[in-house]
Structures are given as structure tokens and as C-alpha cells.
Design a protein around this motif. Structure first.
Motif, PDB file in Angstrom:
ATOM      1  N   MET A 211       5.283  -4.178  -3.076  1.00  0.00           N
ATOM      2  CA  MET A 211       4.235  -3.835  -2.122  1.00  0.00           C
ATOM      3  C   MET A 211       3.519  -2.579  -2.591  1.00  0.00           C
ATOM      4  N   SER A 212       2.223  -2.539  -2.351  1.00  0.00           N
ATOM      5  CA  SER A 212       1.421  -1.393  -2.771  1.00  0.00           C
ATOM      6  C   SER A 212       1.989  -0.088  -2.233  1.00  0.00           C
ATOM      7  N   GLY A 213       2.178   0.882  -3.138  1.00  0.00           N
ATOM      8  CA  GLY A 213       2.590   2.226  -2.728  1.00  0.00           C
ATOM      9  C   GLY A 213       4.079   2.471  -2.653  1.00  0.00           C
ATOM     10  N   THR A 214       4.915   1.500  -3.041  1.00  0.00           N
ATOM     11  CA  THR A 214       6.368   1.655  -2.865  1.00  0.00           C
ATOM     12  C   THR A 214       7.098   1.967  -4.167  1.00  0.00           C
ATOM     13  N   PHE A 597      -9.348  -2.364   9.903  1.00  0.00           N
ATOM     14  CA  PHE A 597      -9.421  -2.467   8.443  1.00  0.00           C
ATOM     15  C   PHE A 597      -8.061  -2.964   7.950  1.00  0.00           C
ATOM     16  N   PRO A 598      -7.849  -4.289   8.004  1.00  0.00           N
ATOM     17  CA  PRO A 598      -6.502  -4.833   7.845  1.00  0.00           C
ATOM     18  C   PRO A 598      -6.046  -5.078   6.410  1.00  0.00           C
ATOM     19  N   LEU A 599      -6.932  -4.960   5.430  1.00  0.00           N
ATOM     20  CA  LEU A 599      -6.581  -5.284   4.048  1.00  0.00           C
ATOM     21  C   LEU A 599      -6.493  -4.025   3.194  1.00  0.00           C
ATOM     22  N   VAL A 600      -5.698  -4.090   2.132  1.00  0.00           N
ATOM     23  CA  VAL A 600      -5.555  -2.969   1.195  1.00  0.00           C
ATOM     24  C   VAL A 600      -6.412  -3.245  -0.032  1.00  0.00           C
ATOM     25  N   GLY A 671      -2.779  -9.906   1.892  1.00  0.00           N
ATOM     26  CA  GLY A 671      -3.087  -8.614   2.491  1.00  0.00           C
ATOM     27  C   GLY A 671      -3.672  -7.596   1.541  1.00  0.00           C
ATOM     28  N   ASN A 672      -3.818  -7.972   0.262  1.00  0.00           N
ATOM     29  CA  ASN A 672      -4.362  -7.077  -0.750  1.00  0.00           C
ATOM     30  C   ASN A 672      -5.593  -7.706  -1.396  1.00  0.00           C
ATOM     31  N   HIS A 708      -5.351   2.297  -2.796  1.00  0.00           N
ATOM     32  CA  HIS A 708      -4.874   1.942  -1.448  1.00  0.00           C
ATOM     33  C   HIS A 708      -5.887   2.406  -0.404  1.00  0.00           C
ATOM     34  N   THR A 709      -6.943   1.634  -0.241  1.00  0.00           N
ATOM     35  CA  THR A 709      -7.960   1.933   0.767  1.00  0.00           C
ATOM     36  C   THR A 709      -8.012   0.793   1.789  1.00  0.00           C
ATOM     37  N   PRO A 710      -7.842   1.066   3.063  1.00  0.00           N
ATOM     38  CA  PRO A 710      -7.965   0.006   4.073  1.00  0.00           C
ATOM     39  C   PRO A 710      -9.413  -0.497   4.163  1.00  0.00           C
ATOM     40  N   VAL A 711      -9.588  -1.819   4.112  1.00  0.00           N
ATOM     41  CA  VAL A 711     -10.922  -2.422   4.181  1.00  0.00           C
ATOM     42  C   VAL A 711     -10.890  -3.662   5.073  1.00  0.00           C
TER      43      VAL A 711
END
Length: 901
Positions: A211-214, A597-600, A671-672, A708-711
């Protein structure tokens, strides 16, 4: 005919290039087989360098307030503008924003002027955006910004971990070295750690799609596991490191076991356990990290989590092992050497260190020296926006495209009192906002050095004449410095003079003994030392061969030897001389997806483009593979947000929005989403992805969060779509959506609109037919769905336009081929309006191999016709995949498609 050995101006691999300038002015490019970075290999971008050196679009003369000027007036205006602002508001009101594409000599004088003469540390670089987290992490662990590895370690490793690095597309030549190493050593195991399934996964024995950021959770878990199973190199840890107990304690608290790690990272427990066992049981491990790790609000911590694992096992300083940062830009490393970051002094010295400040000021004999760090890139442009910085000099970069929250950057420059831009190109998003434009030399026209990812200095040499009134960046800086009254410190006559001073400073007071004997000289206090090269004559500098720092002193300066890998003696550059374990508490990104903004969003490079396309955008062979900016999105997300493959989508964040083509792919995580970083307003209507990007930064490194920007995503509904091919560069601003691609003897425009013109024929002719002389215009109009028009001049096709309301558009490739013909045959004329080739001709399809211009249809036909069953067979038949190898994953995908019969 003239042949020159130089260095590629693109990524941090630092490939050697052989350039041949022929008597007719044409330039051909090949890889330098003797250069130790690439041994003759080039990627698609490097192989196309010859197509980028034309003067189209170049800035060739100084300009002041949009009007032509002479050098004297432009220099005086900038110098007086800086002095006036310094006198009224202090030195902190002036700033420089420089570039990893400058040569080291350019970088050196810019840093010297700002930190030793103006008296401010407000000089930062676009390298802040790509590698500053690596700098911060290495300084915490090693006491210095030292990359311990060399490229040879990739071939000598038994396990290569590629984390946050799409090496196949971003560092293709190093990827090919890994591919070759894997062929020669079947025991070599490759692990790719990346949320996306990228082209790099083509050689992966294991892909951990975490997962992004882990990342920090994963490597903390690895550290705890290594300690648990007894894979601790006690001799190394006890003798050469400090802080291990606390680091392991925190790792156990934050990543106690494989079950927890798997759950937090979104991985299977089996995969996590397999990776941990593999790392533990393999002595020769190289852990490669790049932007996927660096570009994070906790990038520094993530890198230290990786370094901790190498320190615990003692896998550093020996062949085939170590943590290895793959640098983004061609001279990001050289910029670090001269203090190009706002928190550095020259020669890897620290602003906070009073002794270092005294060393630099004494050596420079400068009137002042900064005593505190300046503003990093994001804070610098915030200060411009707030009016605290009133004068900004931007050198060789395009921040209105590349910075996060890019619209704010544009607005800041619009209101800045004095904006100076040095660039080789006249029209960029940033030059449009300049009060003063300085025409700078570019690759092939200037002389100096760069340093690549393995600390190797290489020469960039000129082989082209100076165009117009352009000057090297170092001379422009020195001219301004002297006009400000600083004659003594900037009276250089060549890049060689600057290099000699830079090299001498690196060794100044850098030995533990006062007598500069050969033994004492080897006992350096600071890691960066190339003082052995300071006595090179101009001729020796001219023929300097690639060499890795630090460079040991020899009696004959021309015979100096470099250093392949660092820390082989277990000595580090911390106060204690020992490496430091850093306890890491994993952090989640500050801005997380929510219902609005549900997507990364993840951003990054694509295979055949570079940065903001000011160079690669000029090369016809580089535009065919990915001609449009796109949104890569998982099929389930595409269905949920009602976007269709090949359609258009509007992508929005808190900070801005873009409109891009949709590319549905299961290589994206649910989700990405992913959007490339390259497009600017010269090449697309609304695709500056920097406008979307979260401007939050790592508090330790100042590096922004590009990964990692919510869009949110919405379909962009257009009433019609189409394309234009034209020999002339057109203005297609009447279209709501457009993308411009440079082709061979033509320009291609992808266009779309939300409103139909009243009369397609009038609209098209007004756009394409600027002159009716000797024009043959052929049209087809189906009121229900289509308009098509082709313009001939004499026997050549001059332009064509195809419009549809039902997504019924023909292939562009066959039509594009017609622009390379001086005479279009009757058969081709008869079928051109249909967009289909005559029966006896084939459409090669979308370009897959950019190096040799081989299309998808041609490859598929060869596979079917000749029974090709491997990428090697395709290469032998069509050459595809035999140069940089970036297209090999696509070739394998074509081989796996079901046969027609």
C-alpha cells in the motif's frame, strides 16, 4: 567530421555519449563503449539526442520586459535590481532557484555568489524535489551525504531490492545492466517493491505491491526479523555503529511480526515472510531506492529504515551490497557537492558548523558567509507569494510546471518584483513570467563536469558553435556578480578555472594532519575530496576521464585514482566515526483520501520523456509511444467513477485540476491512480500535474509529497474528438482539449471539444488553409458523425484533419508516414481520406520500440508470419528491443497474445 566524447544530459546514470558532427552539420549519437557507466548502452532518450539540438524555439538574445536587449543593459538591470532590494529589504529578500541540469561549475559560482557575497542561503534547487531525502538520511546515518555503492555492485549482488524505483523506464541503462547480470548469473534474485506493477516487474522474481506510504513498516519489520533470527553482524555492529538497541526496540514496537506487517502493507503474510527470509539468508544484497521512497513526507525515515537493515547485517562497504540511491537528474550529485541546497555549504560542509563556515569564507576570501540555512524549494516559493522574497533568479528549470501546487507558484511569480530566468528555451511556462531573460547555452554548446549516482565525475564537452548571443550559465552569474561590485571572487576565464577552485576547496583543511603527506592526505575529515584534481592543467581537464570521488592524491595528477565504494574500512564521518542507527516510527501521509477526494495520485516519469519536455518534446521518435498525458486507473475504479478507456477525465485535488486521457489497467492498485509529470502548456491544454500535487514536505529534508495526493476523478464529456497532422505548427486553441506532439516533418494534435463549430468546413479551412496558392483540398462530411479533410500542395500532403462524434478515428501512424514522402501516389490519394492504407501497404501501428521506430502491428505481423517465440527472435528480425530494452515488457506482452489462427 568531428567526434567528441561527452556525457548524456538526462538522468543520474551519467552515460557516456560519442557525438559525431558531420561536415553537413548533421549530428549522430552513439553510446561510449569505454565509459564505465554504460559501456555503450543508451536509452531511447539518449539515442535521440541528435534530434534535440536544433535551434527551433531557442532563446538566443537577452530580453527585458519582453523586448530584445543587449547583455550590458540586461546584466546592469539585474545587478542593480538585486542591490536595490538588498539595500531596502536585506539579503533574505533575494533568492536563486537552480537546477540539477546545470554543470558543476555553473552551480559552484551561483552558490558562491549567494552564500559568500550576497549573504543569504536562499539558493535551492529542483534537486530538492528528487533526492533531498536521500541526502538527509545518509547524513543522519553516515555523518555525510555519501552514496556507498557503485554500479558494479549490481552485477556482483545475489539479491537486488528495487524499492520505489521504476528502473526500467527511469534508469533504463542500469536496468539493462541488471538484466544482463541476471542472464549471466541465474542465481541473482530481484525483488520489486512498488504499489504499481511497472515495466521493472518484468524481471522481478517477487513483486511486493504494498500500500502507498507503508515502506517504513515493511523495513522496520525486516529489521526486527533480522534481529530475531540472529542475522546480526555483531562484529560490525559493535565495532562500527551506534544506537542499535533503540532502533530495534522501536522496530519491534511498530512492526512486531509478519502478520502485522502484512496487514499494514496490504500484502500477504506468505510474501512478507518470504522476502524477510530471502534478505536474511543472502549476504550480497543491494537495496536500490529512488523517487518512490524519496518523494514523501516521511522519505528520510523510509530511507533510514532501509539503511538500518544494511547496518545490522554489516552489508555495506563491500562488493555487491549496500543501500543505493538512484539519482534523478544528471547533476543532482554535483549540485550537492558545491552546496546547491539551501541547507548546505560547498564541498559537503554544513552551514550550522562554525568551523566549516570559517573554512569556506577563508578559502573564498568572501565578505560574508551565511550562518543559517535558507528556504527549501516549497518554502522559497511561499516566501515569494507572501512578498518576503522580492527578487528571484531561476536557472535552467521550469518550476511553474514541476513544483507541487504549481498554480500557486505561477501566481507568486506573477506578483514578484523582479523575476530573472536563465534558460535555453524562449517559451516555457516559467519564461513567460520573467522580467529579464538570459539566453543560456545548453548540452553540446557548453563545457564542464557532472557527477552521477555512483559519485563518478564525467566531462560534458562542447561540439556545437555558440548560437546567437547565448552564454554559459557560469559566465552569466559571474557577469552579474561583477556588476554588483564583486570583481575579486568571480574573475574566471573558463570552466577549468572554476573546477580547479572547486576541487581545491574540497581538500582545504580536510586532513587530520597538517603536513600534506600521502598518508595524511588519505585520512580525510570530510567525505567529498577531489583536491587531487585541483592541479589539472587545461589540457588535462579537457581530456579528464570518468572518475569516482573521493580521489586520492598521486604524484602525477593525471594518474589520480578514484574510489569505487565507500566505508570499506568501517570508518564513517560522524563525530564518533561510527554509523548511526536511526529509530524509525512509521508515519502515515498527512493528507489521506476521504469522501471528497477518495483516490491516491502517484506521479512520475514515462519511458521516453524527460522532465517538462523542453528537450525530449523536440524529438520526433520520442512522442509516439505515449503521445498524450494520461490517467492510469484500475478497472474497478474506472467503472465506479464512470470513465472509459480512451476517453477523457478531469482529475481534481484541493490544489488544482487537469484533463487527461484515460488508460484503464490492472497494473494499478485499486484506489490508486497515476499521471505522468512531463506535460506543460506548450504541449497540452491542461495537463500540468504539478497543479494537483500535495505541497506538504518531509520536515527533515524539505522534499515534497509527489507520490500521495488525494484526488477525485470525473468523466470529461466532449461532443467530438479528432486529430490533425500538419507540416506547420498550428494554434489549436479553439479546442477545449488539445495535445501537441512533434513528429517526423509534421506536428500532431489530438483535439476534443464540448461544442460543435457551426460549420466544420469553415472551421477546418480557417485553421489549415492559411494560403490558397496551389492547394488541393479534399473533404468528406457525414452530418451524423464525421468530418475529414486533407490538404495537398503539389504532390505532397500538407495537412489533414479527422473529426468524429463516435470515437471512430483512424490510425495516425500510416497517415504520419505520408508526411515523409515527397510524392503521394494516386493509390494513396484515393484512400487517404478514409485513413486506411492501400491494400499493398501496411499500417505499422503504435510505436513500441522508440529506438528503431518499430510499431505494434509490424511486430504482431512478424510474430505471426515468422513464428517468433522470444524477444530475442523479435530483436533479430526487427531490431526492436536490442538497444535500451525499455520496450521488452511490451514485446513479451505481444508474444503472449493469442495467435490469429
Amino acid at each position: 567530421m568531428t567526434t567528441v566524447n561527452t556525457t548524456c544530459p538526462y538522468c543520474g546514470v551519467g552515460c557516456g555519449v560519442v557525438v559525431t558532427r558531420h561536415d553537413d552539420g548533421q549530428v549522430s549519437v552513439s553510446g561510449d563503449v569505454d565509459h564505465p557507466s554504460n559501456f555503450g548502452r543508451l536509452c531511447s532518450k539518449g539515442a535521440a539526442l541528435g534530434q534535440t539540438i536544433g535551434l527551433t524555439g531557442r532563446l538566443l538574445h537577452p530580453e527585458v520586459n519582453g523586448k530584445a536587449s543587449d547583455w550590458g543593459h540586461a546584466i546592469k538591470m539585474v545587478a542593480q535590481g538585486f542591490l536595490d532590494i538588498i539595500n531596502s529589504d536585506g539579503p533574505e529578500a533575494v533568492a536563486f532557484y537552480v537546477s540539477g541540469q546545470l554543470l558543476t561549475e555553473d552551480y559552484y559560482v551561483a552558490n558562491k555568489l549567494m552564500k559568500g557575497y550576497i549573504g543569504s542561503a536562499n539558493i535551492d534547487t529542483n534537486s530538492r524535489l528528487c533526492m533531498s531525502s536521500a541526502v538527509a538520511a545518509q547524513k543522519r546515518a553516515f555523518g555525510s551525504d555519501t552514496v556507498p555503492c557503485c554500479y558494479e555492485d549490481l552485477e556482483r549482488a545475489k539479491l537486488i531490492v528495487l524499492t520505489g524505483s521504476n528502473t526500467a523506464w527511469c534508469h533504463p541503462v542500469l536496468f539493462q545492466r541488471i538484466v544482463q547480470a541476471k542472464k549471466e548469473n541465474p542465481d541473482l534474485f530481484v525483488v520489486v517493491i512498488d504499489p504499481r506493477r511497472t515495466a521493472t516487474c518484468d524481471i522481478a522474481d517477487m513483486h511486493l505491491a504494498l500500500m502507498s506510504g507503508t515502506d517504513a513498516v515493511l523495513f522496520n519489520g525486516l529489521l526486527a526479523y533480522l534481529d530475531e533470527v540472529g542475522e546480526v553482524n555483531s562484529l560490525f555492529v559493535n565495532g562500527f555503529t551506534e544506537g542499535v538497541a533503540e532502533a530495534i526496540t522501536v522496530a519491534r514496537e511498530t512492526a512486531p511480526d509478519t502478520v502485522y506487517v502484512a496487514e499494514q502493507c496490504g500484502l500477504s503474510q506468505l510474501d512478507v515472510a518470504s522476502f524477510f527470509r530471502l534478505f536474511a539468508r543472502t549476504e550480497r544484497v543491494v537495496s536500490v531506492f529512488s523517487q518512490g521512497i524519496n518523494q514523501s513526507t516521511s522519505g528520510t525515515d523510509k530511507i533510514n529504515a532501509i539503511i538500518n537493515c544494511h547496518l545490522l547485517t554489516g552489508r555495506i562497504g563491500r562488493p555487491g551490497m549496500g543501500p543505493f540511491s538512484f539519482t534523478g537528474q544528471p547533476n543532482a550529485m554535483g549540485g550537492r557537492e558545491v552546496g546547491g541546497l539551501a541547507n548546505q555549504l560547498a564541498a559537503h560542509m554544513a552551514i550550522e558548523n562554525a568551523q566549516h563556515r570559517a573554512i569556506v569564507q577563508t578559502f573564498w576570501q568572501s565578505p560574508c558567509i551565511v550562518n543559517k540555512p535558507g528556504l527549501n524549494a516549497v518554502d522559497l516559493f511561499d516566501a515569494v507569494s507572501e512578498g518576503r522574497i522580492k527578487a528571484l533568479w531561476i536557472m535552467g528549470t521550469n518550476p511553474v510546471v514541476s513544483m507541487p501546487n504549481a498554480d500557486k507558484v505561477r501566481q507568486a511569480l506573477q506578483h514578484c518584483e523582479l523575476v530573472v530566468v536563465s534558460d535555453c528555451m524562449r517559451y516555457t511556462d516559467t519564461t513567460a513570467l520573467a522580467n529579464v531573460l538570459f539566453p543560456a547555452l545548453t548540452w553540446g554548446e557548453k563545457d564542464g563536469t557532472v557527477t552521477n549516482s555512483e559519485r563518478r565525475l564525467s566531462r560534458q564537452r562542447l561540439f556545437l558553435p555558440t548560437p546567437g548571443e547565448a552564454r554559459p550559465d557560469w559566465r552569466i552569474v559571474c557577469d552579474v556578480a561583477k556588476a554588483m561590485g564583486y570583481h575579486q571572487g568571480f574573475n574566471y576565464s573558463s570552466a577549468h578555472d572554476i573546477f580547479s577552485e572547486h576541487a581545491a576547496l574540497s581538500g582545504y583543511n580536510n586532513h587530520s594532519a597538517k603536513n600534506a603527506t600521502e598518508k595524511a592526505a588519505e585520512n580525510v575529515i570530510r567525505d567529498f575530496d577531489i583536491s587531487a584534481l585541483s592541479s589539472l592543467s587545461e589540457q588535462q581537464y579537457a581530456v579528464l576521464q570518468p572518475i569516482q570521488w573521493p580521489v586520492s592524491i598521486k604524484k602525477n595528477a593525471a594518474a589520480c585514482s578514484g574510489t569505487s565504494r565507500m566505508f570499506s574500512n568501517g570508518r564513517f564521518f560522524t563525530d564518533s566515526g561510527k554509523a548511526q542507527f536511526i529509530p524509525i516510527k512509521p508515519k502515515r501521509p498527512k493528507n489521506s483520501p476521504d469522501s471528497h477526494f477518495p483516490l491516491v495520485l502517484n506521479t512520475g516519469r514515462i519511458r521516453d520523456q524527460w522532465h517538462t519536455m523542453t528537450r525530449t518534446g523536440k524529438a520526433a521518435r520520442l512522442g509516439d509511444h505515449s503521445p498524450e498525458p494520461y490517467l492510469a486507473i484500475h478497472p474497478n475504479d474506472a467503472r465506479h467513477y464512470q470513465v472509459v478507456n480512451g476517453g477523457l477525465a478531469r482529475v481534481q485535488s484541493v490544489w488544482g485540476e487537469v484533463t487527461v486521457r484515460v488508460q484503464i489497467t490492472d497494473q494499478q492498485q485499486l484506489g490508486n491512480v497515476f499521471i505522468p509529470m512531463h506535460w506543460n502548456t506548450q504541449f497540452a491544454s491542461n495537463a500540468r500535474v504539478g497543479t494537483l500535487v500535495n505541497p506538504e514536505v518531509d520536515p527533515l529534508s524539505g522534499q515534497p509529497e509527489f507520490k500521495h495526493t488525494p484526488v477525485r476523478v470525473h468523466p470529461y464529456h466532449c461532443q467530438w474528438q479528432g486529430f490533425i497532422l500538419s507540416r506547420r505548427d498550428l494554434s489549436v486553441g479553439r479546442s477545449d482539449y488539445w495535445v501537441r506532439v512533434v513528429g517526423e516533418q509534421f506536428y500532431r494534435y489530438e483535439i476534443a471539444g464540448q461544442v460543435h463549430p457551426e460549420d466544420w468546413a469553415v472551421w477546418a479551412r480557417k485553421l489549415l488553409c492559411q494560403s490558397a496558392e496551389n492547394v488541393n483540398w479534399v473533404e468528406f462530411f457525414d452530418a451524423a458523425s464525421r468530418y475529414r479533410g486533407v490538404r495537398f500542395i503539389a504532390n505532397r500532403i500538407e495537412s489533414c484533419i479527422f473529426i468524429s462524434t463516435k470515437d471512430e478515428l483512424p490510425s495516425r501512424q500510416w497517415l504520419a508516414n505520408l508526411f515523409q514522402k515527397d510524392i503521394v501516389s494516386d493509390a494513396e490519394r484515393a484512400t487517404v481520406i478514409s485513413g486506411k492504407p492501400p491494400r499493398e501497404e501496411n499500417d505499422m501501428g503504435r510505436i513500441v520500440c522508440a529506438c528503431f521506430g518499430v510499431g505494434e502491428n509490424r511486430i504482431a505481423e512478424a510474430i505471426e508470419k515468422h513464428g517468433l517465440d522470444s524477444v530475442e527472435a523479435i530483436g533479430q528480425s526487427l531490431q526492436a528491443g536490442t538497444n535500451c530494452g525499455s520496450c521488452l515488457p511490451e514485446l513479451r506482452a505481444l508474444l503472449s497474445k493469442p495467435k490469429l489462427s
